[in-house]
Motif scaffolding. Structure first.
Motif, PDB file in Angstrom:
ATOM      1  N   LEU A  94      61.264  -9.025  -7.189  1.00  0.00           N
ATOM      2  CA  LEU A  94      60.908  -8.786  -8.589  1.00  0.00           C
ATOM      3  C   LEU A  94      60.037  -7.527  -8.657  1.00  0.00           C
ATOM      4  O   LEU A  94      58.837  -7.574  -8.347  1.00  0.00           O
ATOM      5  N   PRO A  95      60.620  -6.381  -9.031  1.00  0.00           N
ATOM      6  CA  PRO A  95      59.832  -5.137  -9.101  1.00  0.00           C
ATOM      7  C   PRO A  95      58.704  -5.259 -10.124  1.00  0.00           C
ATOM      8  O   PRO A  95      58.856  -5.854 -11.188  1.00  0.00           O
ATOM      9  N   GLY A  96      57.580  -4.669  -9.789  1.00  0.00           N
ATOM     10  CA  GLY A  96      56.442  -4.702 -10.691  1.00  0.00           C
ATOM     11  C   GLY A  96      55.681  -6.001 -10.672  1.00  0.00           C
ATOM     12  O   GLY A  96      54.740  -6.172 -11.464  1.00  0.00           O
ATOM     13  N   ASN A 153      61.808 -13.573  -0.962  1.00  0.00           N
ATOM     14  CA  ASN A 153      61.418 -12.530  -0.001  1.00  0.00           C
ATOM     15  C   ASN A 153      60.048 -12.038  -0.441  1.00  0.00           C
ATOM     16  O   ASN A 153      59.900 -11.510  -1.549  1.00  0.00           O
ATOM     17  N   TYR A 154      59.037 -12.179   0.417  1.00  0.00           N
ATOM     18  CA  TYR A 154      57.661 -12.018  -0.039  1.00  0.00           C
ATOM     19  C   TYR A 154      56.887 -11.028   0.831  1.00  0.00           C
ATOM     20  O   TYR A 154      57.243 -10.748   1.991  1.00  0.00           O
ATOM     21  N   VAL A 155      55.759 -10.579   0.228  1.00  0.00           N
ATOM     22  CA  VAL A 155      54.720  -9.863   0.956  1.00  0.00           C
ATOM     23  C   VAL A 155      53.459 -10.721   0.881  1.00  0.00           C
ATOM     24  O   VAL A 155      53.007 -11.080  -0.219  1.00  0.00           O
TER      25      VAL A 155
END
Length: 341
Positions: free
Chosen positions: A61-63, A88-90
């Motif tokens: 999800l950009p932003g 998919n995560y940071v």
């Protein structure tokens, strides 16, 4: 090496001088069956109480901004299993002490790819020269669902070998939960292991524990067993047929004796029962009972001959009296009550 240690020492001294908190070290993800734990090592050369904050954001999800997963953590780990398995995560973590904090340490995490697939549960049964292998799982730690439902492709790989020859390993892939290992040598011990395989990710799971089982005969019954069974069957027939016959005969006789006892029916009853019953009987024609009246009778018995002569006269008188009574009896006539009237 000495120069490196000196530089690290100088950096720590500078951080302490400026009251900065060192960064957490060696951040990593430990994930088994989608139960995921973010772990790190505590910063070195720091005095005082330290807590930690962990945040995440989705790369898909950009932003998207970071959100907290855990705050004021005292342990050097954080459970991130609540994140969607398909995301998919940071992830990032920092150390905090009073009003100071360290820099963020980041790590990427994709649950479906990064989690380790545990071993399935396996059962092995020997039957008719073959080995029947059944397996199930593993299951997701969070909701106890089979991991097979999370992935688009899923197979099981069965590895088996002779116990005395572990170098020759044979494997079979199947998408079912059971498999029959045939074409095995009879009376031989085989060992089996099973693991999950995800072809689309080129990913394999952990191997199950080694299970060993001995095969039986190869399914072809030996001749001597067939002959033994036939002989036993014939002997059983020879013994059982006479036994059944005499048992049946005894029971038949017993039932016949109880239900149909043998006795001779009286002939006069047979003759009476054989005659048809009269349709009507005229009981008015039967003679009515008559009321008979009799005079008083006197019976005198004859005196014994051995009486004394002194009673001779009395005897002669008694005789005359009896003769007179007999004559009267001969003249006596029984008169019915009707005639008397």
């Amino acid at each position: 090496m000495a120069v490196t240690l000196w530089c690290a020492l100088c950096s720590c001294l500078l951080l302490c001088a400026y009251s900065m908190v060192p960064n957490p070290q060696n951040a990593r993800i430990t994930s088994i069956n989608l139960r995921s734990i973010l772990q790190w090592d505590a910063p070195r050369l720091h005095k005082g109480n330290i807590t930690y904050t962990v945040q995440y954001k989705s790369i898909n999800l950009p932003g998207n901004t970071y959100e907290n997963v855990g705050t004021n953590l005292t342990l050097t780990e954080c459970d991130v299993s609540s994140l969607s398995a398909y995301g998919n995560y940071v992830l990032k973590v920092r150390a905090e002490s009073e009003n100071d904090h360290s820099d963020w340490v980041t790590i990427t995490f994709k649950p479906m790819d990064d989690t380790n697939i545990g071993p399935p549960d396996v059962k092995v049964k020997s039957e008719s020269g073959s080995l029947h292998v059944d397996f199930i799982g593993p299951f997701a730690e969070l909701d106890n669902w089979p991991l097979k439902k999370y992935y688009g492709s899923w197979n099981y790989r069965i590895l088996y070998w002779k116990k005395d020859s572990s170098t020759e390993v044979t494997h079979i892939d199947t998408d079912h939960n059971s498999e029959i290992l045939s074409q095995l040598e009879p009376w031989t011990i085989y060992c089996v292991q099973v693991q999950a395989v995800i072809p689309e990710l080129n990913k394999t799971g952990e191997l199950s524990e080694v299970l060993c089982e001995q095969t039986t005969h190869n399914g072809v019954t030996p001749v001597w067993i067939i002959v033994t069974v036939l002989i036993g069957s014939m002997l059983a027939i020879v013994i059982s047929v006479p036994l059944c016959f005499f048992s049946f005969l005894y029971l038949y006789r017993l039932a016949k004796h109880v239900l149909c006892p043998s006795y001779i029916f009286p002939e006069h009853l047979k003759e009476f029962l054989s005659k048809p019953p009269s349709s009507s009987q005229d009981f008015s024609a039967l003679p009515q009972e008559e009321h008979l009246f009799y005079d008083k009778l006197t019976v005198v018995s004859e005196e014994s001959k051995n009486q004394n002569d002194e009673t001779g006269d009395e005897t002669s008188k008694t005789t005359e009296h009896l003769q007179h009574s007999e004559q009267e009896d001969s003249d006596l006539r029984i008169v019915p009550a009707s005639e008397e009237a």
